[in-house]
Design an enzyme around this catalytic site. Structure first.
Site, short mmCIF file in Angstrom:
data_model
loop_
_atom_site.label_atom_id
_atom_site.label_comp_id
_atom_site.label_asym_id
_atom_site.label_seq_id
_atom_site.Cartn_x
_atom_site.Cartn_y
_atom_site.Cartn_z
N TYR A 119 24.69 34.81 20.65
CA TYR A 119 25.47 36.04 20.45
C TYR A 119 24.85 37.19 21.24
CZ TYR A 119 28.38 39.49 18.11
OH TYR A 119 29.30 40.47 17.85
N PHE A 173 46.86 50.25 40.48
CA PHE A 173 47.55 49.02 40.11
C PHE A 173 48.27 49.26 38.78
CE2 PHE A 173 47.41 44.76 38.02
CZ PHE A 173 48.36 44.18 38.83
N ASP A 174 49.27 48.45 38.44
CA ASP A 174 50.10 48.82 37.27
C ASP A 174 49.33 48.85 35.94
OD1 ASP A 174 50.07 46.06 37.03
OD2 ASP A 174 52.22 45.79 37.33
N ASP A 180 38.14 49.85 42.21
CA ASP A 180 38.81 48.77 41.47
C ASP A 180 38.76 47.55 42.40
OD1 ASP A 180 40.49 47.04 40.18
OD2 ASP A 180 42.20 48.41 40.06
N ALA A 237 39.09 44.01 42.38
CA ALA A 237 39.57 42.65 42.12
C ALA A 237 39.43 41.78 43.38
CB ALA A 237 41.03 42.70 41.67
N LYS A 276 40.49 37.21 40.12
CA LYS A 276 40.86 37.14 41.54
C LYS A 276 39.65 36.65 42.34
CE LYS A 276 44.19 39.90 39.79
NZ LYS A 276 44.10 41.13 39.00
N HIS A 324 60.81 43.28 33.18
CA HIS A 324 60.86 42.13 34.09
C HIS A 324 60.33 40.85 33.48
CE1 HIS A 324 56.93 43.92 34.58
NE2 HIS A 324 56.48 42.83 35.17
#
Ligand SMILES: *Cc1c(COP(=O)(O)O)cnc(C)c1O
Length: 461
Positions: free
Chosen positions: A75, A127-128, A218, A220, A261, A452
Protein backbone atom coordinates in the site's frame (compact mmCIF):
# COMPACT_ATOMS: atom_id res chain seq x y z
CA UNK A 1 27.08 -0.43 -49.27
CA UNK A 2 24.71 1.65 -47.08
CA UNK A 3 21.27 1.93 -48.64
CA UNK A 4 17.86 3.12 -47.46
CA UNK A 5 14.95 0.70 -47.90
CA UNK A 6 11.56 2.16 -48.85
CA UNK A 7 9.54 -0.39 -46.91
CA UNK A 8 8.58 0.52 -43.35
CA UNK A 9 9.15 -2.56 -41.25
CA UNK A 10 7.73 -2.91 -37.78
CA UNK A 11 10.74 -2.83 -35.42
CA UNK A 12 9.37 -5.78 -33.44
CA UNK A 13 8.23 -9.33 -33.99
CA UNK A 14 4.98 -10.81 -32.78
CA UNK A 15 4.87 -13.02 -29.70
CA UNK A 16 1.16 -13.18 -28.90
CA UNK A 17 -1.67 -12.73 -31.37
CA UNK A 18 -5.27 -11.73 -30.95
CA UNK A 19 -7.77 -12.58 -33.69
CA UNK A 20 -9.75 -9.74 -35.26
CA UNK A 21 -13.25 -9.97 -36.68
CA UNK A 22 -13.61 -10.86 -40.35
CA UNK A 23 -17.22 -9.99 -41.15
CA UNK A 24 -19.46 -9.94 -44.23
CA UNK A 25 -21.08 -6.75 -45.48
CA UNK A 26 -24.49 -8.13 -44.46
CA UNK A 27 -23.25 -8.69 -40.90
CA UNK A 28 -21.85 -5.18 -40.73
CA UNK A 29 -25.06 -3.72 -42.12
CA UNK A 30 -27.04 -5.44 -39.36
CA UNK A 31 -24.54 -4.41 -36.67
CA UNK A 32 -24.61 -0.78 -37.79
CA UNK A 33 -28.39 -0.69 -37.77
CA UNK A 34 -28.44 -2.22 -34.31
CA UNK A 35 -25.91 0.41 -33.15
CA UNK A 36 -28.18 3.19 -34.50
CA UNK A 37 -25.47 4.40 -36.88
CA UNK A 38 -23.15 5.26 -34.00
CA UNK A 39 -19.80 3.40 -34.02
CA UNK A 40 -19.46 3.92 -30.23
CA UNK A 41 -22.34 1.46 -29.85
CA UNK A 42 -20.70 -1.26 -31.95
CA UNK A 43 -19.32 -4.24 -30.02
CA UNK A 44 -15.51 -4.31 -30.54
CA UNK A 45 -15.91 -7.94 -31.61
CA UNK A 46 -17.59 -6.78 -34.82
CA UNK A 47 -14.77 -4.38 -35.74
CA UNK A 48 -11.92 -5.42 -38.06
CA UNK A 49 -9.62 -2.37 -37.73
CA UNK A 50 -10.28 -0.25 -34.65
CA UNK A 51 -9.15 3.35 -35.13
CA UNK A 52 -11.55 4.79 -32.54
CA UNK A 53 -8.67 5.92 -30.31
CA UNK A 54 -4.97 5.50 -29.60
CA UNK A 55 -5.66 5.75 -25.86
CA UNK A 56 -4.96 2.64 -23.82
CA UNK A 57 -5.11 0.54 -26.99
CA UNK A 58 -1.37 0.04 -27.52
CA UNK A 59 0.37 -3.34 -27.39
CA UNK A 60 2.66 -3.76 -24.39
CA UNK A 61 6.09 -5.25 -24.98
CA UNK A 62 7.43 -8.50 -23.55
CA UNK A 63 9.49 -6.35 -21.16
CA UNK A 64 6.33 -4.61 -19.95
CA UNK A 65 4.46 -7.88 -19.45
CA UNK A 66 7.50 -9.18 -17.59
CA UNK A 67 7.60 -6.06 -15.40
CA UNK A 68 3.99 -6.69 -14.35
CA UNK A 69 5.14 -9.75 -12.42
CA UNK A 70 7.59 -7.55 -10.54
CA UNK A 71 4.79 -5.31 -9.33
CA UNK A 72 5.09 -4.59 -5.62
CA UNK A 73 1.53 -4.22 -4.34
CA UNK A 74 2.45 -2.73 -0.95
CA UNK A 75 0.00 0.00 0.00
CA UNK A 76 2.73 2.47 0.99
CA UNK A 77 6.29 2.86 -0.26
CA UNK A 78 6.11 0.10 -2.87
CA UNK A 79 9.33 -0.65 -4.77
CA UNK A 80 7.36 -0.17 -8.01
CA UNK A 81 6.53 3.39 -7.01
CA UNK A 82 10.20 4.27 -6.53
CA UNK A 83 11.10 2.81 -9.91
CA UNK A 84 8.31 4.81 -11.53
CA UNK A 85 9.24 7.97 -9.64
CA UNK A 86 12.88 7.71 -10.69
CA UNK A 87 11.93 7.27 -14.36
CA UNK A 88 9.61 10.31 -14.36
CA UNK A 89 12.14 12.41 -12.39
CA UNK A 90 14.96 11.59 -14.82
CA UNK A 91 12.76 12.40 -17.80
CA UNK A 92 11.14 15.60 -16.52
CA UNK A 93 13.54 16.97 -13.92
CA UNK A 94 10.61 17.64 -11.56
CA UNK A 95 10.78 16.87 -7.84
CA UNK A 96 7.17 16.08 -6.96
CA UNK A 97 5.85 13.04 -8.83
CA UNK A 98 2.19 12.17 -8.33
CA UNK A 99 0.76 9.04 -9.95
CA UNK A 100 -2.90 9.10 -11.11
CA UNK A 101 -5.06 6.49 -12.79
CA UNK A 102 -5.25 8.43 -16.07
CA UNK A 103 -4.77 11.88 -17.59
CA UNK A 104 -8.10 13.38 -16.58
CA UNK A 105 -7.54 12.40 -12.94
CA UNK A 106 -4.26 14.38 -12.95
CA UNK A 107 -6.15 17.28 -14.56
CA UNK A 108 -8.91 17.15 -11.96
CA UNK A 109 -6.41 17.23 -9.09
CA UNK A 110 -4.43 20.09 -10.63
CA UNK A 111 -7.31 22.34 -11.64
CA UNK A 112 -9.25 21.87 -8.42
CA UNK A 113 -6.07 23.07 -6.68
CA UNK A 114 -5.41 26.09 -8.88
CA UNK A 115 -8.57 27.21 -10.70
CA UNK A 116 -11.88 28.81 -9.67
CA UNK A 117 -14.54 31.17 -10.99
CA UNK A 118 -13.14 34.43 -12.33
CA UNK A 119 -9.83 33.05 -13.55
CA UNK A 120 -8.60 31.99 -16.99
CA UNK A 121 -6.42 29.11 -18.13
CA UNK A 122 -4.69 29.72 -21.46
CA UNK A 123 -3.38 27.13 -23.93
CA UNK A 124 -2.35 26.38 -27.50
CA UNK A 125 -5.49 24.16 -27.38
CA UNK A 126 -7.08 22.46 -24.40
CA UNK A 127 -7.90 18.83 -25.01
CA UNK A 128 -11.59 18.15 -24.26
CA UNK A 129 -11.06 16.53 -20.83
CA UNK A 130 -8.69 19.39 -19.91
CA UNK A 131 -11.27 21.98 -20.90
CA UNK A 132 -14.00 20.10 -19.01
CA UNK A 133 -11.86 19.96 -15.85
CA UNK A 134 -11.04 23.68 -16.07
CA UNK A 135 -14.67 24.63 -16.65
CA UNK A 136 -15.88 22.37 -13.83
CA UNK A 137 -14.10 24.69 -11.35
CA UNK A 138 -15.91 27.73 -12.83
CA UNK A 139 -12.76 29.00 -14.58
CA UNK A 140 -12.59 29.69 -18.32
CA UNK A 141 -10.37 27.73 -20.74
CA UNK A 142 -9.17 29.88 -23.64
CA UNK A 143 -7.32 28.55 -26.73
CA UNK A 144 -4.69 30.40 -28.77
CA UNK A 145 -3.82 28.16 -31.74
CA UNK A 146 -1.15 29.28 -34.18
CA UNK A 147 -2.20 31.22 -37.23
CA UNK A 148 -3.04 28.78 -40.03
CA UNK A 149 -3.62 25.85 -37.65
CA UNK A 150 -7.26 25.65 -38.73
CA UNK A 151 -6.39 25.83 -42.42
CA UNK A 152 -6.56 22.04 -42.67
CA UNK A 153 -5.21 21.54 -46.16
CA UNK A 154 -2.20 23.86 -45.92
CA UNK A 155 0.97 22.14 -44.70
CA UNK A 156 3.24 23.69 -42.06
CA UNK A 157 5.79 21.95 -39.83
CA UNK A 158 4.43 23.01 -36.43
CA UNK A 159 0.68 23.53 -36.66
CA UNK A 160 0.36 22.67 -32.96
CA UNK A 161 2.05 25.91 -31.85
CA UNK A 162 0.46 28.63 -29.73
CA UNK A 163 -0.12 32.15 -31.01
CA UNK A 164 2.11 33.94 -28.50
CA UNK A 165 1.10 37.46 -29.56
CA UNK A 166 -2.59 36.72 -29.12
CA UNK A 167 -1.80 35.19 -25.71
CA UNK A 168 0.03 38.33 -24.63
CA UNK A 169 -2.82 40.66 -25.69
CA UNK A 170 -5.19 38.48 -23.70
CA UNK A 171 -2.96 38.59 -20.61
CA UNK A 172 -2.78 42.39 -20.84
CA UNK A 173 -6.53 42.60 -21.26
CA UNK A 174 -7.57 40.24 -18.43
CA UNK A 175 -4.67 40.87 -16.03
CA UNK A 176 -1.93 38.35 -15.27
CA UNK A 177 -3.24 38.03 -11.70
CA UNK A 178 -6.31 36.28 -13.14
CA UNK A 179 -4.29 33.77 -15.15
CA UNK A 180 -2.41 31.34 -12.89
CA UNK A 181 -1.52 28.76 -15.53
CA UNK A 182 -0.73 28.24 -19.20
CA UNK A 183 -1.02 24.73 -20.70
CA UNK A 184 0.91 23.66 -23.76
CA UNK A 185 -0.56 20.43 -25.18
CA UNK A 186 2.16 18.39 -26.93
CA UNK A 187 1.31 17.17 -29.49
CA UNK A 188 -1.84 19.22 -30.03
CA UNK A 189 -4.51 16.52 -30.00
CA UNK A 190 -7.55 18.72 -30.67
CA UNK A 191 -5.96 20.17 -33.80
CA UNK A 192 -4.85 17.03 -35.58
CA UNK A 193 -2.01 15.68 -33.40
CA UNK A 194 0.24 18.43 -34.75
CA UNK A 195 3.57 19.14 -33.02
CA UNK A 196 4.75 22.19 -31.10
CA UNK A 197 8.25 23.50 -31.87
CA UNK A 198 10.93 24.03 -29.23
CA UNK A 199 11.12 27.64 -30.42
CA UNK A 200 7.42 28.12 -29.63
CA UNK A 201 7.81 26.44 -26.23
CA UNK A 202 10.69 28.82 -25.48
CA UNK A 203 8.61 31.84 -26.50
CA UNK A 204 5.70 30.71 -24.33
CA UNK A 205 8.17 30.13 -21.47
CA UNK A 206 9.46 33.70 -21.82
CA UNK A 207 5.91 35.07 -21.92
CA UNK A 208 4.92 33.15 -18.78
CA UNK A 209 8.07 34.29 -16.94
CA UNK A 210 7.41 37.92 -17.90
CA UNK A 211 3.92 37.80 -16.37
CA UNK A 212 4.48 35.38 -13.50
CA UNK A 213 2.26 32.66 -14.98
CA UNK A 214 3.06 28.97 -14.41
CA UNK A 215 3.73 26.91 -17.54
CA UNK A 216 2.55 23.28 -17.50
CA UNK A 217 2.82 20.77 -20.34
CA UNK A 218 0.06 18.26 -21.17
CA UNK A 219 2.35 15.52 -22.46
CA UNK A 220 0.26 12.53 -23.56
CA UNK A 221 2.35 12.38 -26.77
CA UNK A 222 5.64 13.89 -25.62
CA UNK A 223 7.83 11.40 -27.52
CA UNK A 224 6.01 11.92 -30.83
CA UNK A 225 6.40 15.70 -30.34
CA UNK A 226 10.12 15.35 -29.57
CA UNK A 227 10.61 13.19 -32.66
CA UNK A 228 8.91 15.81 -34.88
CA UNK A 229 11.27 18.44 -33.42
CA UNK A 230 14.23 16.27 -34.40
CA UNK A 231 12.85 15.80 -37.92
CA UNK A 232 11.68 19.36 -38.57
CA UNK A 233 13.43 21.94 -36.38
CA UNK A 234 16.81 23.43 -37.18
CA UNK A 235 19.52 22.62 -34.66
CA UNK A 236 17.90 19.39 -33.42
CA UNK A 237 18.81 17.06 -36.32
CA UNK A 238 21.54 15.32 -34.36
CA UNK A 239 20.17 15.52 -30.85
CA UNK A 240 18.84 12.25 -29.34
CA UNK A 241 15.03 12.35 -28.97
CA UNK A 242 15.44 11.57 -25.27
CA UNK A 243 17.48 14.77 -24.84
CA UNK A 244 14.91 16.77 -26.81
CA UNK A 245 12.13 15.45 -24.56
CA UNK A 246 14.15 16.38 -21.48
CA UNK A 247 14.70 19.87 -22.86
CA UNK A 248 10.94 20.29 -23.45
CA UNK A 249 10.12 19.36 -19.85
CA UNK A 250 12.86 21.61 -18.46
CA UNK A 251 11.21 24.67 -19.99
CA UNK A 252 8.10 24.11 -17.84
CA UNK A 253 7.10 24.46 -14.19
CA UNK A 254 5.16 21.24 -14.26
CA UNK A 255 3.55 18.63 -16.50
CA UNK A 256 1.05 15.84 -16.59
CA UNK A 257 0.46 12.86 -18.80
CA UNK A 258 -2.16 10.41 -19.91
CA UNK A 259 0.20 7.44 -20.01
CA UNK A 260 -2.35 5.53 -22.11
CA UNK A 261 -0.72 7.15 -25.12
CA UNK A 262 3.08 7.51 -25.22
CA UNK A 263 3.82 5.34 -22.18
CA UNK A 264 2.10 2.52 -24.13
CA UNK A 265 0.12 1.16 -21.19
CA UNK A 266 -3.56 0.32 -20.99
CA UNK A 267 -4.13 2.51 -17.93
CA UNK A 268 -2.10 5.12 -16.05
CA UNK A 269 -1.07 8.76 -15.74
CA UNK A 270 0.84 11.25 -13.61
CA UNK A 271 1.24 14.86 -12.52
CA UNK A 272 4.65 16.40 -11.75
CA UNK A 273 5.99 19.76 -10.63
CA UNK A 274 8.53 21.51 -8.41
CA UNK A 275 6.20 23.81 -6.44
CA UNK A 276 5.93 22.25 -2.96
CA UNK A 277 2.91 24.26 -1.87
CA UNK A 278 0.86 23.41 -4.96
CA UNK A 279 1.90 19.77 -4.89
CA UNK A 280 0.82 19.51 -1.23
CA UNK A 281 -2.67 20.74 -2.23
CA UNK A 282 -2.74 18.28 -5.12
CA UNK A 283 -1.70 15.41 -2.86
CA UNK A 284 -4.60 16.11 -0.51
CA UNK A 285 -7.03 15.69 -3.39
CA UNK A 286 -5.07 12.69 -4.62
CA UNK A 287 -5.59 10.92 -1.32
CA UNK A 288 -9.26 11.91 -1.29
CA UNK A 289 -10.04 10.82 -4.85
CA UNK A 290 -7.35 8.52 -6.23
CA UNK A 291 -5.34 6.88 -3.47
CA UNK A 292 -2.18 7.19 -1.41
CA UNK A 293 0.87 9.10 -2.73
CA UNK A 294 2.75 5.99 -3.80
CA UNK A 295 0.05 4.37 -5.94
CA UNK A 296 -2.49 7.06 -6.96
CA UNK A 297 -5.34 4.85 -8.16
CA UNK A 298 -3.11 2.28 -9.82
CA UNK A 299 -1.73 -1.15 -8.97
CA UNK A 300 2.00 -1.52 -8.33
CA UNK A 301 2.26 -3.54 -11.55
CA UNK A 302 0.79 -0.64 -13.57
CA UNK A 303 3.56 1.63 -12.26
CA UNK A 304 6.15 -0.93 -13.41
CA UNK A 305 4.64 -1.10 -16.92
CA UNK A 306 4.61 2.70 -17.14
CA UNK A 307 8.27 2.96 -16.14
CA UNK A 308 9.23 0.50 -18.90
CA UNK A 309 6.93 2.13 -21.48
CA UNK A 310 8.28 5.64 -20.84
CA UNK A 311 11.73 4.34 -21.68
CA UNK A 312 10.75 2.20 -24.70
CA UNK A 313 8.79 4.97 -26.41
CA UNK A 314 11.98 7.03 -26.77
CA UNK A 315 13.60 4.34 -28.92
CA UNK A 316 14.17 6.15 -32.20
CA UNK A 317 13.61 3.04 -34.30
CA UNK A 318 10.17 2.77 -32.75
CA UNK A 319 9.45 6.48 -33.29
CA UNK A 320 10.62 6.33 -36.90
CA UNK A 321 8.26 3.43 -37.57
CA UNK A 322 5.41 5.14 -35.68
CA UNK A 323 5.59 8.49 -37.46
CA UNK A 324 6.45 6.95 -40.84
CA UNK A 325 3.42 4.66 -40.73
CA UNK A 326 0.99 7.47 -39.89
CA UNK A 327 2.56 9.49 -42.70
CA UNK A 328 2.30 6.50 -45.06
CA UNK A 329 -1.45 6.30 -44.49
CA UNK A 330 -1.87 10.09 -44.75
CA UNK A 331 0.13 10.36 -47.96
CA UNK A 332 -1.79 7.50 -49.59
CA UNK A 333 -5.02 9.29 -48.77
CA UNK A 334 -3.74 12.56 -50.22
CA UNK A 335 -2.76 10.64 -53.36
CA UNK A 336 -6.30 9.24 -53.57
CA UNK A 337 -7.60 12.84 -53.47
CA UNK A 338 -8.95 12.65 -49.94
CA UNK A 339 -8.79 15.98 -48.06
CA UNK A 340 -6.94 15.49 -44.75
CA UNK A 341 -5.26 17.68 -42.16
CA UNK A 342 -1.93 18.14 -43.88
CA UNK A 343 0.69 17.10 -42.93
CA UNK A 344 -0.64 14.03 -41.06
CA UNK A 345 -0.22 14.24 -37.29
CA UNK A 346 1.66 11.89 -35.00
CA UNK A 347 -1.09 9.59 -33.81
CA UNK A 348 -3.63 9.74 -36.55
CA UNK A 349 -5.02 10.99 -39.83
CA UNK A 350 -7.94 13.43 -39.81
CA UNK A 351 -10.27 13.69 -42.81
CA UNK A 352 -12.13 16.88 -43.69
CA UNK A 353 -15.55 15.26 -44.17
CA UNK A 354 -17.32 18.43 -45.28
CA UNK A 355 -14.92 18.74 -48.18
CA UNK A 356 -14.84 15.00 -48.95
CA UNK A 357 -18.64 14.62 -49.01
CA UNK A 358 -19.94 17.94 -50.36
CA UNK A 359 -23.19 16.28 -51.47
CA UNK A 360 -24.24 15.70 -47.83
CA UNK A 361 -25.95 18.74 -46.36
CA UNK A 362 -23.99 20.29 -43.46
CA UNK A 363 -26.90 19.57 -41.08
CA UNK A 364 -26.93 15.86 -41.99
CA UNK A 365 -23.75 14.90 -40.10
CA UNK A 366 -21.27 14.38 -42.97
CA UNK A 367 -18.46 13.19 -40.65
CA UNK A 368 -20.71 10.74 -38.79
CA UNK A 369 -21.99 9.50 -42.18
CA UNK A 370 -18.39 8.86 -43.22
CA UNK A 371 -17.64 6.88 -40.04
CA UNK A 372 -20.67 4.69 -40.82
CA UNK A 373 -19.60 4.18 -44.44
CA UNK A 374 -16.09 3.19 -43.31
CA UNK A 375 -17.53 0.56 -41.04
CA UNK A 376 -20.02 -0.69 -43.59
CA UNK A 377 -17.49 -1.01 -46.42
CA UNK A 378 -14.41 -2.08 -44.47
CA UNK A 379 -15.22 -2.91 -40.85
CA UNK A 380 -13.09 0.11 -39.86
CA UNK A 381 -14.10 2.06 -36.77
CA UNK A 382 -13.22 5.78 -36.66
CA UNK A 383 -14.54 8.72 -34.69
CA UNK A 384 -16.52 11.80 -35.67
CA UNK A 385 -15.14 15.16 -34.51
CA UNK A 386 -17.92 17.40 -35.70
CA UNK A 387 -21.42 18.63 -35.00
CA UNK A 388 -22.41 15.55 -32.99
CA UNK A 389 -19.32 15.72 -30.75
CA UNK A 390 -19.52 19.49 -30.23
CA UNK A 391 -23.26 19.18 -29.58
CA UNK A 392 -24.28 22.81 -30.20
CA UNK A 393 -28.04 23.12 -30.65
CA UNK A 394 -30.65 25.81 -31.32
CA UNK A 395 -33.60 26.52 -29.01
CA UNK A 396 -35.69 23.76 -30.64
CA UNK A 397 -32.93 21.20 -29.90
CA UNK A 398 -31.78 20.86 -33.52
CA UNK A 399 -28.01 20.27 -33.90
CA UNK A 400 -26.11 23.12 -35.52
CA UNK A 401 -23.30 22.60 -38.08
CA UNK A 402 -19.81 23.01 -36.51
CA UNK A 403 -16.68 24.68 -37.91
CA UNK A 404 -14.85 21.37 -37.67
CA UNK A 405 -16.40 18.40 -39.41
CA UNK A 406 -13.65 15.81 -39.21
CA UNK A 407 -13.21 12.05 -39.02
CA UNK A 408 -10.21 10.89 -37.00
CA UNK A 409 -8.41 7.63 -37.68
CA UNK A 410 -6.38 7.21 -34.48
CA UNK A 411 -3.69 4.56 -34.79
CA UNK A 412 -3.01 2.33 -31.76
CA UNK A 413 0.69 1.86 -30.98
CA UNK A 414 2.44 -1.36 -32.13
CA UNK A 415 -0.92 -3.03 -32.90
CA UNK A 416 -1.43 -3.03 -36.67
CA UNK A 417 1.06 -3.98 -39.39
CA UNK A 418 1.70 -2.36 -42.73
CA UNK A 419 -0.68 -4.79 -44.44
CA UNK A 420 -3.49 -3.69 -42.12
CA UNK A 421 -2.74 -0.11 -43.19
CA UNK A 422 -2.67 -1.15 -46.87
CA UNK A 423 -6.09 -2.70 -46.38
CA UNK A 424 -7.39 0.60 -44.93
CA UNK A 425 -6.02 2.47 -47.96
CA UNK A 426 -7.83 0.03 -50.24
CA UNK A 427 -11.09 0.59 -48.38
CA UNK A 428 -10.67 4.34 -48.89
CA UNK A 429 -9.99 3.92 -52.61
CA UNK A 430 -13.14 1.86 -52.94
CA UNK A 431 -15.13 4.34 -50.86
CA UNK A 432 -13.88 7.30 -52.89
CA UNK A 433 -15.06 5.68 -56.13
CA UNK A 434 -18.56 5.34 -54.67
CA UNK A 435 -18.72 8.28 -52.28
CA UNK A 436 -21.79 9.90 -53.88
CA UNK A 437 -23.77 6.92 -52.55
CA UNK A 438 -22.95 7.81 -48.92
CA UNK A 439 -26.09 9.18 -47.32
CA UNK A 440 -26.54 11.81 -44.63
CA UNK A 441 -28.00 11.00 -41.21
CA UNK A 442 -30.61 12.40 -38.86
CA UNK A 443 -31.02 12.20 -35.10
CA UNK A 444 -33.41 9.77 -33.45
CA UNK A 445 -32.34 10.50 -29.87
CA UNK A 446 -29.42 12.38 -28.22
CA UNK A 447 -28.34 13.11 -24.65
CA UNK A 448 -27.79 16.67 -23.44
CA UNK A 449 -24.21 16.11 -22.24
CA UNK A 450 -21.55 14.57 -24.52
CA UNK A 451 -24.18 13.40 -27.05
CA UNK A 452 -21.71 11.73 -29.45
CA UNK A 453 -21.09 8.77 -27.13
CA UNK A 454 -24.69 7.57 -27.03
CA UNK A 455 -26.67 9.35 -29.79
CA UNK A 456 -29.01 7.27 -31.94
CA UNK A 457 -29.26 8.14 -35.63
CA UNK A 458 -30.82 6.88 -38.85
CA UNK A 459 -30.36 7.53 -42.60
CA UNK A 460 -31.82 10.91 -43.53
CA UNK A 461 -34.92 10.95 -45.69
C1 LIG B 1 -6.06 11.54 -23.62
C2 LIG B 1 -5.68 12.90 -23.25
C3 LIG B 1 -6.02 13.45 -22.00
C4 LIG B 1 -6.89 12.70 -21.02
O1 LIG B 1 -6.33 11.55 -20.59
P1 LIG B 1 -7.18 10.22 -20.18
O2 LIG B 1 -6.10 9.26 -19.86
O3 LIG B 1 -8.00 9.84 -21.36
O4 LIG B 1 -8.00 10.60 -19.01
C5 LIG B 1 -5.57 14.72 -21.73
N1 LIG B 1 -4.86 15.43 -22.60
C6 LIG B 1 -4.52 14.95 -23.81
C7 LIG B 1 -3.71 15.78 -24.74
C8 LIG B 1 -4.93 13.68 -24.18
O5 LIG B 1 -4.62 13.21 -25.39
Amino acid sequence: MEWKPKTIIEPFKIKAVEPIAMTSRAEREAALKKAFYNPFSLPAEKVTIDFLTDSGTGAMSAAQWGALMNGDESYAGARSYYRFEKTVKDLTGFEEIIPAHQGRAAEKILFQSIARKGIYIISNSHFDTTRANVEYTGAEAVDFPAEGALDWGKPAPFKGNANVQAMESFIKDKGAENIPLCVMTVTNNSLGGQPVSMQNLKEVRALCSKYGIKLFLDTARFAENAYFIKMREKGYENKPVREIAKEMYRLADGAWQSSKKDAIVNIGGWLAMNDKELSAKCRQLLILMEGFNTYGGLAGRDLEAMAVGLDEVLDENYLHYRIASTEYLGNAMLKAGIPIINPPGGHGVYIDAKKYLPHIKPDQFPAQALTCALYLEGGIRAVEIGMLMFGKRDSSGKFLPADMELVRLAIPRRVYTKSHIDYVIEVFEHLTAHKEEIQGLEIVEAAKILPHFTAKLKPAK
